[in-house]
Design a protein around this motif. Structure first.
Motif, PDB file in Angstrom:
ATOM      1  N   PRO A 198     -11.440 -13.879   4.167  1.00 13.57           N
ATOM      2  CA  PRO A 198     -11.077 -13.388   5.497  1.00 13.57           C
ATOM      3  C   PRO A 198     -10.938 -14.526   6.504  1.00 13.57           C
ATOM      4  O   PRO A 198     -11.872 -15.278   6.737  1.00 13.57           O
ATOM      5  N   ARG A 199      -9.762 -14.604   7.081  1.00 13.92           N
ATOM      6  CA  ARG A 199      -9.492 -15.608   8.108  1.00 13.92           C
ATOM      7  C   ARG A 199      -8.542 -15.000   9.139  1.00 13.92           C
ATOM      8  O   ARG A 199      -7.898 -13.987   8.863  1.00 13.92           O
ATOM      9  N   PRO A 200      -8.442 -15.577  10.322  1.00 13.98           N
ATOM     10  CA  PRO A 200      -7.628 -14.947  11.363  1.00 13.98           C
ATOM     11  C   PRO A 200      -6.141 -14.933  11.034  1.00 13.98           C
ATOM     12  O   PRO A 200      -5.628 -15.793  10.312  1.00 13.98           O
ATOM     13  N   ALA A 201      -5.477 -13.934  11.594  1.00 14.42           N
ATOM     14  CA  ALA A 201      -4.024 -13.794  11.482  1.00 14.42           C
ATOM     15  C   ALA A 201      -3.447 -13.697  12.894  1.00 14.42           C
ATOM     16  O   ALA A 201      -4.109 -13.224  13.822  1.00 14.42           O
ATOM     17  N   TYR A 202      -2.201 -14.139  13.025  1.00 13.14           N
ATOM     18  CA  TYR A 202      -1.549 -14.181  14.340  1.00 13.14           C
ATOM     19  C   TYR A 202      -0.174 -13.534  14.226  1.00 13.14           C
ATOM     20  O   TYR A 202       0.614 -13.868  13.332  1.00 13.14           O
ATOM     21  N   LEU A 203       0.102 -12.604  15.132  1.00 15.16           N
ATOM     22  CA  LEU A 203       1.409 -11.931  15.169  1.00 15.16           C
ATOM     23  C   LEU A 203       1.991 -12.097  16.559  1.00 15.16           C
ATOM     24  O   LEU A 203       1.348 -11.753  17.562  1.00 15.16           O
ATOM     25  N   GLU A 204       3.213 -12.630  16.608  1.00 12.55           N
ATOM     26  CA  GLU A 204       3.872 -12.966  17.875  1.00 12.55           C
ATOM     27  C   GLU A 204       5.076 -12.052  18.082  1.00 12.55           C
ATOM     28  O   GLU A 204       5.955 -11.973  17.225  1.00 12.55           O
ATOM     29  N   LEU A 205       5.111 -11.374  19.237  1.00 14.33           N
ATOM     30  CA  LEU A 205       6.185 -10.420  19.539  1.00 14.33           C
ATOM     31  C   LEU A 205       6.943 -10.858  20.792  1.00 14.33           C
ATOM     32  O   LEU A 205       6.377 -10.872  21.894  1.00 14.33           O
ATOM     33  N   PRO A 206       8.220 -11.218  20.681  1.00 12.12           N
ATOM     34  CA  PRO A 206       9.007 -11.570  21.866  1.00 12.12           C
ATOM     35  C   PRO A 206       9.073 -10.408  22.859  1.00 12.12           C
ATOM     36  O   PRO A 206       9.038  -9.229  22.474  1.00 12.12           O
ATOM     37  N   LEU A 207       9.172 -10.760  24.134  1.00 10.54           N
ATOM     38  CA  LEU A 207       9.155  -9.751  25.184  1.00 10.54           C
ATOM     39  C   LEU A 207      10.259  -8.715  25.017  1.00 10.54           C
ATOM     40  O   LEU A 207      10.030  -7.510  25.189  1.00 10.54           O
ATOM     41  N   ASP A 208      11.460  -9.163  24.671  1.00  9.84           N
ATOM     42  CA  ASP A 208      12.551  -8.203  24.551  1.00  9.84           C
ATOM     43  C   ASP A 208      12.379  -7.296  23.337  1.00  9.84           C
ATOM     44  O   ASP A 208      12.806  -6.143  23.347  1.00  9.84           O
ATOM     45  N   LEU A 209      11.711  -7.778  22.293  1.00 10.63           N
ATOM     46  CA  LEU A 209      11.463  -6.938  21.126  1.00 10.63           C
ATOM     47  C   LEU A 209      10.498  -5.801  21.451  1.00 10.63           C
ATOM     48  O   LEU A 209      10.623  -4.690  20.907  1.00 10.63           O
ATOM     49  N   LEU A 210       9.522  -6.064  22.322  1.00 11.48           N
ATOM     50  CA  LEU A 210       8.545  -5.035  22.658  1.00 11.48           C
ATOM     51  C   LEU A 210       9.199  -3.774  23.229  1.00 11.48           C
ATOM     52  O   LEU A 210       8.651  -2.678  23.096  1.00 11.48           O
ATOM     53  N   LYS A 211      10.389  -3.920  23.835  1.00 12.29           N
ATOM     54  CA  LYS A 211      11.055  -2.786  24.476  1.00 12.29           C
ATOM     55  C   LYS A 211      12.083  -2.112  23.569  1.00 12.29           C
ATOM     56  O   LYS A 211      12.625  -1.054  23.907  1.00 12.29           O
ATOM     57  N   VAL A 212      12.374  -2.709  22.435  1.00 11.58           N
ATOM     58  CA  VAL A 212      13.386  -2.177  21.513  1.00 11.58           C
ATOM     59  C   VAL A 212      12.887  -0.874  20.893  1.00 11.58           C
ATOM     60  O   VAL A 212      11.700  -0.766  20.549  1.00 11.58           O
ATOM     61  N   PRO A 213      13.756   0.164  20.732  1.00 10.14           N
ATOM     62  CA  PRO A 213      13.330   1.380  20.032  1.00 10.14           C
ATOM     63  C   PRO A 213      12.747   1.041  18.663  1.00 10.14           C
ATOM     64  O   PRO A 213      13.301   0.222  17.920  1.00 10.14           O
ATOM     65  N   SER A 214      11.661   1.682  18.336  1.00 11.94           N
ATOM     66  CA  SER A 214      10.917   1.277  17.144  1.00 11.94           C
ATOM     67  C   SER A 214      11.562   1.709  15.850  1.00 11.94           C
ATOM     68  O   SER A 214      11.449   1.013  14.834  1.00 11.94           O
ATOM     69  N   GLY A 215      12.236   2.861  15.848  1.00 11.52           N
ATOM     70  CA  GLY A 215      12.764   3.377  14.594  1.00 11.52           C
ATOM     71  C   GLY A 215      11.645   3.966  13.743  1.00 11.52           C
ATOM     72  O   GLY A 215      10.469   3.914  14.094  1.00 11.52           O
ATOM     73  N   PRO A 216      11.987   4.532  12.591  1.00 14.35           N
ATOM     74  CA  PRO A 216      10.997   5.182  11.741  1.00 14.35           C
ATOM     75  C   PRO A 216      10.241   4.184  10.856  1.00 14.35           C
ATOM     76  O   PRO A 216      10.557   2.997  10.820  1.00 14.35           O
ATOM     77  N   GLY A 217       9.253   4.688  10.143  1.00 11.03           N
ATOM     78  CA  GLY A 217       8.592   3.883   9.119  1.00 11.03           C
ATOM     79  C   GLY A 217       7.274   3.269   9.530  1.00 11.03           C
ATOM     80  O   GLY A 217       6.756   2.404   8.813  1.00 11.03           O
ATOM     81  N   TRP A 218       6.681   3.718  10.633  1.00 13.53           N
ATOM     82  CA  TRP A 218       5.459   3.093  11.129  1.00 13.53           C
ATOM     83  C   TRP A 218       4.221   3.764  10.522  1.00 13.53           C
ATOM     84  O   TRP A 218       3.447   4.444  11.192  1.00 13.53           O
ATOM     85  N   THR A 219       4.028   3.550   9.255  1.00 14.42           N
ATOM     86  CA  THR A 219       2.859   4.076   8.556  1.00 14.42           C
ATOM     87  C   THR A 219       2.076   2.921   7.949  1.00 14.42           C
ATOM     88  O   THR A 219       2.642   1.894   7.565  1.00 14.42           O
ATOM     89  N   ALA A 220       0.771   3.107   7.831  1.00 15.01           N
ATOM     90  CA  ALA A 220      -0.069   2.063   7.251  1.00 15.01           C
ATOM     91  C   ALA A 220       0.141   1.989   5.748  1.00 15.01           C
ATOM     92  O   ALA A 220       0.267   3.013   5.070  1.00 15.01           O
ATOM     93  N   HIS A 221       0.211   0.786   5.223  1.00 14.58           N
ATOM     94  CA  HIS A 221       0.341   0.581   3.783  1.00 14.58           C
ATOM     95  C   HIS A 221      -1.033   0.605   3.129  1.00 14.58           C
ATOM     96  O   HIS A 221      -2.040   0.229   3.733  1.00 14.58           O
ATOM     97  N   LYS A 222      -1.076   1.036   1.896  1.00  9.89           N
ATOM     98  CA  LYS A 222      -2.313   0.908   1.127  1.00  9.89           C
ATOM     99  C   LYS A 222      -2.597  -0.578   0.919  1.00  9.89           C
ATOM    100  O   LYS A 222      -1.703  -1.352   0.575  1.00  9.89           O
ATOM    101  N   THR A 223      -3.829  -0.970   1.129  1.00  6.94           N
ATOM    102  CA  THR A 223      -4.175  -2.390   0.975  1.00  6.94           C
ATOM    103  C   THR A 223      -4.721  -2.649  -0.431  1.00  6.94           C
ATOM    104  O   THR A 223      -5.313  -1.754  -1.053  1.00  6.94           O
ATOM    105  N   PRO A 224      -4.528  -3.853  -0.947  1.00  6.91           N
ATOM    106  CA  PRO A 224      -4.999  -4.170  -2.301  1.00  6.91           C
ATOM    107  C   PRO A 224      -6.504  -4.340  -2.358  1.00  6.91           C
ATOM    108  O   PRO A 224      -7.171  -4.529  -1.337  1.00  6.91           O
ATOM    109  N   ARG A 225      -7.035  -4.291  -3.577  1.00 10.51           N
ATOM    110  CA  ARG A 225      -8.464  -4.520  -3.793  1.00 10.51           C
ATOM    111  C   ARG A 225      -8.743  -6.012  -3.785  1.00 10.51           C
ATOM    112  O   ARG A 225      -7.856  -6.842  -3.989  1.00 10.51           O
ATOM    113  N   LEU A 226     -10.007  -6.330  -3.612  1.00  9.44           N
ATOM    114  CA  LEU A 226     -10.445  -7.698  -3.847  1.00  9.44           C
ATOM    115  C   LEU A 226     -10.303  -8.019  -5.325  1.00  9.44           C
ATOM    116  O   LEU A 226     -10.447  -7.134  -6.181  1.00  9.44           O
TER     117      LEU A 226
END
Length: 535
Positions: free
Chosen positions: A158-186
């Motif tokens: 476990p270590r930090p992750a960084y996600l960067e979102l441009p200002l104009d992208l934040l306002k763009v219609p999101s579209g479908p598909g915003w569901t959480a994925h199953k995460t893998p096991r250790l």
């Protein structure tokens, strides 16, 4: 699922909630308000901090206390640079923190047009202290970036992750598909390696178990192995609490002491679980373990350096230790167990007799603190003399109850980390152990603690100096300079933040102050001084 007409900024909040996020630490600003649009109608609690550094440390404390990823929001430019110190601490101490930041419009990125909060390479800066740094250009990139972060949290070191979102992208219609994925096991252990490790341990004449921060969730199996083999356990600072500190086979964190090094040098087999075995564990980059080493870790790079392992197992610590325990050959090691219990007791007794005046003084204070706090208390500590002593001589009994900034060594960690820990483990008492200088790095977060009426016990050791640096100067023949300071009136300052404040004049009064602080309707600053010992 987000409706297509929702913005990407709104959909992001729903996606985080789908991944189980219940708390976000941050500050809304002109460049990230779109990330806040959907928060009021979500089930996520937002904690308004007083500085982005506080947001990062709180997310780290939340993660360490809860075992779940801590999440923080920040803004372009100075928001990111302010939070980079906490991200560096989370990186060095293997803490799962997700930092989500806004960035300049896609067309303006790194163009030198003098835009507000402009940086030449914001993503590159974040990449230096994160395991994953992603810049999104489309809604799909945002979904993928969040999925990659939570996938890594679930299956890797476990270590930090960084996600960067441009200002104009934040306002763009999101579209479908915003569901959480199953995460893998250790990753699970290889059966052949498990058998080999069990055989090696079973045949060992003087085995030792060394537990790091990666073993916090594997303590039960580690202790079972130790008891069956009659083997002593030593820990790193990050590994404190993996096993109860008062167990007769547990030496605790003593890697920088001769007792701990002697234990390791005399071992013919060392089972090392979840530790880099770094310079900040031994406080000696030249101390190398190069014989009879069995290593279990999630990081292949850790398994490769600098200590050569006879058996290197890339797998989850808890699963691997449970499998090794089940594979150990039956044998009676009761005599060895009694011998090692006496050995540990002898080391600890001798250590106390050799303590210098400072350690003896701090030991008396720490004994009162330990007796006054419930055993399950989560304690966030700072880079300060009382915490350095506590790393060794202050027992903790449960995993995720000793939070210390080991690798990066940042001042000011403890107060915001303790606040984050209280949100991450709301059912447990939380205390902060910090010095008079370090607290001034993040003392503004008293406002955050007071706003949420968190009953934090803030134990501040006040010696009106940078005590450790002063002592280092003396030891190195340097005339002490720039190590004394004019402190504020901490009692008045705490009360100005609507916190309780006490300044006990004796050890008995310290115990009473801690008892009141545990029952208070908000944070209490307990100002401790060396003069208490004369009261």
């Amino acid at each position: 699922m987000s409706r297509a007409e929702h913005s990407t900024g709104e959909a992001l909040v729903g996606l985080l909630e789908a991944y189980g996020v219940d708390t976000i630490f941050g500050i809304p600003g002109v460049h990230n308000v779109e990330m806040y649009r959907a928060l009021p109608r979500s089930g996520i609690k937002h904690v308004l901090v007083r500085h982005e550094q506080g947001a990062g440390f709180m997310a780290d404390g939340y993660a360490r206390a809860s075992g779940k990823p801590g999440v923080c929001f920040t803004i372009t430019g100075p928001g990111l640079t302010n939070i980079m110190t906490p991200l560096g601490q989370a990186w060095s101490d293997s803490s799962p923190v997700l930092c989500i930041s806004s960035a300049l419009d896609i067309a303006d990125s790194a163009q030198g047009r003098g835009r507000l909060h402009e940086m030449q390479n914001q993503l590159g800066a974040a990449a230096t202290i994160t395991n994953l740094a992603v810049r999104a250009y489309t809604p799909q990139d945002v979904r993928d970036g969040v999925a990659r972060a939570f996938s890594a949290f679930a299956s890797q070191r476990p270590r930090p992750a960084y996600l960067e979102l441009p200002l104009d992208l934040l306002k763009v219609p999101s579209g479908p598909g915003w569901t959480a994925h199953k995460t893998p096991r250790l990753p699970q252990p290889d059966a052949v390696q498990v058998k080999e490790a069990a055989e090696r341990l079973g045949a060992a004449k003087s085995p030792v178990i060394l537990l790091g921060g990666g073993a916090l969730d594997a303590g039960r199996a580690a202790l079972a192995i130790a008891e069956q083999l009659g083997a002593p356990i030593i820990t790193t600072t990050a590994g404190k609490g993996a096993v109860p500190g008062t167990h007769p086979l547990v030496l605790g964190y003593r890697l920088a002491r001769e007792s701990g090094r002697k234990l390791l040098r005399e071992a013919d087999t060392i089972l090392c679980v979840g530790s880099e075995l770094s310079e900040t564990d031994f406080w000696d980059s030249g101390f190398i373990l190069d014989k009879g080493l069995i290593r279990i870790d999630l990081d292949p790079a850790t398994l490769a350096r600098p200590h050569a392992a006879d058996i290197a197992i890339l797998a989850d610590a808890a699963a691997t230790l449970a499998a090794i325990k089940a594979s150990l050959p039956a044998a009676d090691h009761e005599a060895r167990r009694r011998t090692n219990e006496k050995r540990i007791a002898g080391y600890l007794a001798m250590e106390g007799s050799q303590d210098d005046a400072l350690r003896k003084m701090l030991g008396k204070v720490l004994a009162v603190i330990r007796d006054s706090l419930p055993p399950e208390t989560v304690i966030a500590s700072d880079m300060t003399q009382i915490a350095y002593a506590a790393n060794e001589i202050f027992p903790v009994f449960e995993p995720r109850t000793w939070l210390h900034p080991v690798g990066f060594g940042t001042l000011g960690f403890a107060l915001p980390a303790g606040i984050g820990a209280k949100f991450g483990a709301p059912g447990k008492p939380v205390a902060v152990m910090i010095g008079d200088y370090g607290i001034q790095y993040t003392i503004n977060e008293l406002g955050t603690a007071a706003e949420h009426k968190l009953p934090l016990v803030i134990l501040m050791w006040n010696n009106d100096a940078l005590g450790q640096i002063r002592d280092d100067m003396v030891n190195k023949g340097i005339q002490p300079n720039a190590v004394t300071l004019v402190n504020p009136d901490f009692q008045a300052l705490a009360k100005a933040y609507r916190c309780h404040a006490e300044k006990p004049d004796s050890l008995k009064a310290l115990a009473q102050a801690i008892g009141r602080a545990l029952k208070a309707d908000g944070p209490t600053l307990v100002e401790m001084t060396p003069r208490m010992l004369n009261g």
